[in-house]
Design a protein around this motif. Structure first.
Motif, PDB file in Angstrom:
ATOM      1  N   TYR A  24       0.839  -1.202   0.000  1.00 42.13           N
ATOM      2  CA  TYR A  24       0.000   0.000   0.000  1.00 42.13           C
ATOM      3  C   TYR A  24       0.880   1.261   0.000  1.00 42.13           C
ATOM      4  O   TYR A  24       0.629   2.212  -0.744  1.00 42.13           O
ATOM      5  N   ILE A  28       0.983   4.272  -2.869  1.00 44.48           N
ATOM      6  CA  ILE A  28       0.834   5.711  -2.618  1.00 44.48           C
ATOM      7  C   ILE A  28       2.033   6.456  -3.200  1.00 44.48           C
ATOM      8  O   ILE A  28       1.894   7.450  -3.908  1.00 44.48           O
ATOM      9  N   HIS A  47     -11.242  19.935  -3.328  1.00 43.68           N
ATOM     10  CA  HIS A  47     -11.759  19.141  -2.210  1.00 43.68           C
ATOM     11  C   HIS A  47     -12.379  17.844  -2.691  1.00 43.68           C
ATOM     12  O   HIS A  47     -12.186  16.786  -2.082  1.00 43.68           O
ATOM     13  N   GLU A  50      -9.681  15.402  -3.692  1.00 43.46           N
ATOM     14  CA  GLU A  50      -9.056  14.763  -2.532  1.00 43.46           C
ATOM     15  C   GLU A  50      -9.995  13.725  -1.909  1.00 43.46           C
ATOM     16  O   GLU A  50      -9.568  12.635  -1.531  1.00 43.46           O
ATOM     17  N   ASP A  51     -11.271  14.075  -1.809  1.00 48.00           N
ATOM     18  CA  ASP A  51     -12.259  13.143  -1.234  1.00 48.00           C
ATOM     19  C   ASP A  51     -12.309  11.847  -2.045  1.00 48.00           C
ATOM     20  O   ASP A  51     -12.248  10.753  -1.488  1.00 48.00           O
ATOM     21  N   GLN A  54      -9.121   9.829  -1.724  1.00 50.82           N
ATOM     22  CA  GLN A  54      -8.994   9.130  -0.442  1.00 50.82           C
ATOM     23  C   GLN A  54      -9.906   7.908  -0.388  1.00 50.82           C
ATOM     24  O   GLN A  54      -9.519   6.848   0.101  1.00 50.82           O
ATOM     25  N   LEU A  58      -8.799   3.958  -0.142  1.00 52.48           N
ATOM     26  CA  LEU A  58      -9.338   3.067   0.901  1.00 52.48           C
ATOM     27  C   LEU A  58      -9.891   1.783   0.277  1.00 52.48           C
ATOM     28  O   LEU A  58      -9.705   0.681   0.793  1.00 52.48           O
TER      29      LEU A  58
ATOM     30  N   ARG B  60      -2.416  11.704   4.721  1.00 53.87           N
ATOM     31  CA  ARG B  60      -3.822  11.373   4.977  1.00 53.87           C
ATOM     32  C   ARG B  60      -4.192  10.025   4.385  1.00 53.87           C
ATOM     33  O   ARG B  60      -4.945   9.261   4.983  1.00 53.87           O
ATOM     34  N   LEU B  61      -3.637   9.737   3.204  1.00 57.43           N
ATOM     35  CA  LEU B  61      -3.927   8.437   2.583  1.00 57.43           C
ATOM     36  C   LEU B  61      -3.407   7.322   3.490  1.00 57.43           C
ATOM     37  O   LEU B  61      -4.055   6.291   3.675  1.00 57.43           O
ATOM     38  N   ASN B  64      -5.625   7.169   6.765  1.00 61.09           N
ATOM     39  CA  ASN B  64      -6.918   6.504   6.526  1.00 61.09           C
ATOM     40  C   ASN B  64      -6.765   4.994   6.566  1.00 61.09           C
ATOM     41  O   ASN B  64      -7.592   4.281   7.136  1.00 61.09           O
ATOM     42  N   SER B 143     -10.994  25.509   5.260  1.00 57.37           N
ATOM     43  CA  SER B 143     -11.008  24.624   4.099  1.00 57.37           C
ATOM     44  C   SER B 143     -10.240  23.346   4.409  1.00 57.37           C
ATOM     45  O   SER B 143     -10.688  22.228   4.130  1.00 57.37           O
ATOM     46  N   THR B 147     -11.707  19.395   4.856  1.00 54.07           N
ATOM     47  CA  THR B 147     -11.188  18.282   4.060  1.00 54.07           C
ATOM     48  C   THR B 147     -10.689  17.168   4.970  1.00 54.07           C
ATOM     49  O   THR B 147     -10.937  15.981   4.717  1.00 54.07           O
ATOM     50  N   ALA B 150     -13.561  15.383   6.580  1.00 52.86           N
ATOM     51  CA  ALA B 150     -14.242  14.537   5.594  1.00 52.86           C
ATOM     52  C   ALA B 150     -13.457  13.261   5.329  1.00 52.86           C
ATOM     53  O   ALA B 150     -14.021  12.230   4.979  1.00 52.86           O
ATOM     54  N   SER B 151     -12.134  13.339   5.507  1.00 51.89           N
ATOM     55  CA  SER B 151     -11.336  12.129   5.296  1.00 51.89           C
ATOM     56  C   SER B 151     -11.561  11.126   6.425  1.00 51.89           C
ATOM     57  O   SER B 151     -11.354   9.935   6.262  1.00 51.89           O
ATOM     58  N   PRO B 154     -17.039  11.134   5.740  1.00 50.97           N
ATOM     59  CA  PRO B 154     -17.549  12.031   4.696  1.00 50.97           C
ATOM     60  C   PRO B 154     -18.732  12.888   5.154  1.00 50.97           C
ATOM     61  O   PRO B 154     -18.997  13.934   4.571  1.00 50.97           O
TER      62      PRO B 154
END
Lengths: 189, 247
Positions: A24, A28, A47, A50-51, A54, A58, B60-61, B64, B143, B147, B150-151, B154
């Motif tokens: 993993y 990345i 945003h 990025e959402d 991510q 996952l 962040r990846l 998570n 902002s 974000t 949300a990570s 959501p």
């Protein structure tokens, strides 16, 4: 994060024997930048890009055991991303309807894109292509995929991909012939 | 390959390694120039959408994934033994309750629980390690916070806070969480959102010179650290109104 700076070329890595976490981390390290570039272009919003990214990573983590070959990793990851994008975009479309049509220099600046007029003209030309032509061109130019890989991801034949790419570039050149500055290096028809 | 076929392939796959394509480009200057133009357009197009990836996105990846893995591990350890050892669990629970009642009798309940202490010490440890907190524009801090939240989830949102000064995912002792700061009349208040099992109930405590609050929220805990009671209450009241779940 795991330091992968001295890692061997990803193509040579044996994914089958690798620890899931390491696999993993490698994923990345190797593909997040390309995927972000592609994500931002598709989503037109930082945003959301990025959402979706991510969420896609996952999902990739959850099904990582099914990934056996390093050379297939990028295509596999982009496929997961595209599915996730389609799913989320359908859900959030009402919020991004206006964003889709944004084309100003100010928007480009907000996204962090090159705001010179020639770059702006190129992006607009790409946006103006029909979806069927645009998608393989984005994959080839922005994602660095081969025709066979694109055929695999889009689930169409290689010859269909070649035809769409041919038409996409031809159309791009037609559009740019009217709109772009000569320093783009585009050869006329 | 003739010039027409070459140009057709150049528009489909300008970097083709097909032998006849490579050979033709070596022998026909016009076609070489043509494919050069196509490649240049591709390069210009690629450069026109070149962007800098947000510096904390990779972290962040990774975060998570770690949180998901923790949740999976927890779910497995909870689910399996309960099926196999239901009787033993009942017995253990009975012993635990008995022990808890006995400890209450002897006043042990007055000390801070381990969960609370781990959360507080994690946040303070990070604050001590990073004594300088950047002050960002409210726009950027909000902002970023949205974000990051949300990570985690959501549905988790934060209404715009004009006095939010900073937000970033940071390591905090054994945890990782959202570290943020709010400007108040009495100075800066630090708060953290740490995802995980929520503590049982809200706790106010003095800790390492701070007035602190550990508050269970959906999906985790909110830890607020302040120098005065007034600013703690002010920050908590603001966060109470600003944090919500869009469900």
């Amino acid at each position: 994060m795991t330091d992968l700076s001295n890692e061997p070329d990803e193509e040579q890595v044996n994914y089958t024997m690798m620890d899931k976490k390491r696999k993993y981390a490698l994923l990345i390290e190797a593909h997040s930048k390309d995927l972000y570039k592609y994500a931002l272009w598709l989503c037109k919003d930082k945003h959301m890009a990025e959402d979706v990214m991510q969420e896609a990573f996952l999902r990739a983590w959850k099904s990582l055991d099914s990934l056996r070959e390093a050379k297939a990793a990028k295509g596999w990851l982009f496929t997961i991303f595209r599915r996730e994008h389609a799913r989320q975009f359908e859900r959030k479309q009402f919020q991004y309807k206006d964003v889709e049509s944004m084309d100003t220099i100010e928007d480009s600046h907000h996204m962090g894109y090159d705001d010179r007029p020639e770059a702006f003209a190129l992006r607009n030309a790409l946006k103006r292509l029909p979806q069927d032509y645009r998608e393989p061109l984005e994959m080839q130019v922005l994602g660095g995929f081969s025709c066979d890989e694109i055929a695999n991801i889009l689930d169409i034949s290689s010859s269909a991909v070649m035809t769409r790419l041919f038409r996409a570039r031809k159309k791009m050149r037609q559009i740019l012939g009217h709109e772009s500055a000569p320093q783009l290096g585009v050869v006329g028809e | 390959m003739n010039c027409l076929d070459f140009k057709r392939l150049a528009l489909s796959d300008p970097n083709s390694r097909e032998h006849s394509f490579v050979e033709h480009s070596g022998s026909c200057p016009d076609c070489l120039k043509y494919v050069g133009g196509v490649r240049q357009m591709d390069a210009d197009l690629s450069n026109s959408v070149e962007v800098e990836m947000p510096s904390d996105l990779m972290a962040r990846l990774q975060l998570n994934q770690e949180l998901t893995e923790e949740a999976e591990t927890l779910a497995m350890t909870v689910a399996n033994p309960m099926k196999r050892y239901a009787m033993a669990a009942s017995l253990a629970l009975a012993l635990f309750v008995a022990g808890f009642m006995a400890s209450n009798q002897f006043g042990a309940a007055n000390s801070i629980g381990e969960d609370y202490e781990a959360l507080l010490s994690g946040v303070v440890e990070h604050m001590n390690e990073q004594p300088i907190t950047p002050v960002w524009s409210a726009q950027k801090a909000n902002s970023n916070a949205n974000t990051l939240l949300a990570s985690y989830d959501p549905d988790m949102k934060l209404k715009f806070l004009s006095n939010l000064q900073f937000s970033r995912v940071c390591p905090m002792g054994q945890y990782k969480g959202l570290h943020a700061s709010l400007e108040t009349a009495d100075g800066q208040v630090t708060f953290a959102y740490i995802k995980g099992e929520s503590v049982g109930e809200l706790l106010d405590a003095g800790y390492e010179g701070y007035v602190s609050r550990v508050k269970p929220v959906r999906g985790g805990n909110l830890i607020i650290m302040s120098r005065t009671n007034k600013s703690l209450e002010e920050a908590d009241s603001q966060l109470e109104k600003a944090m919500y779940w869009d469900i």
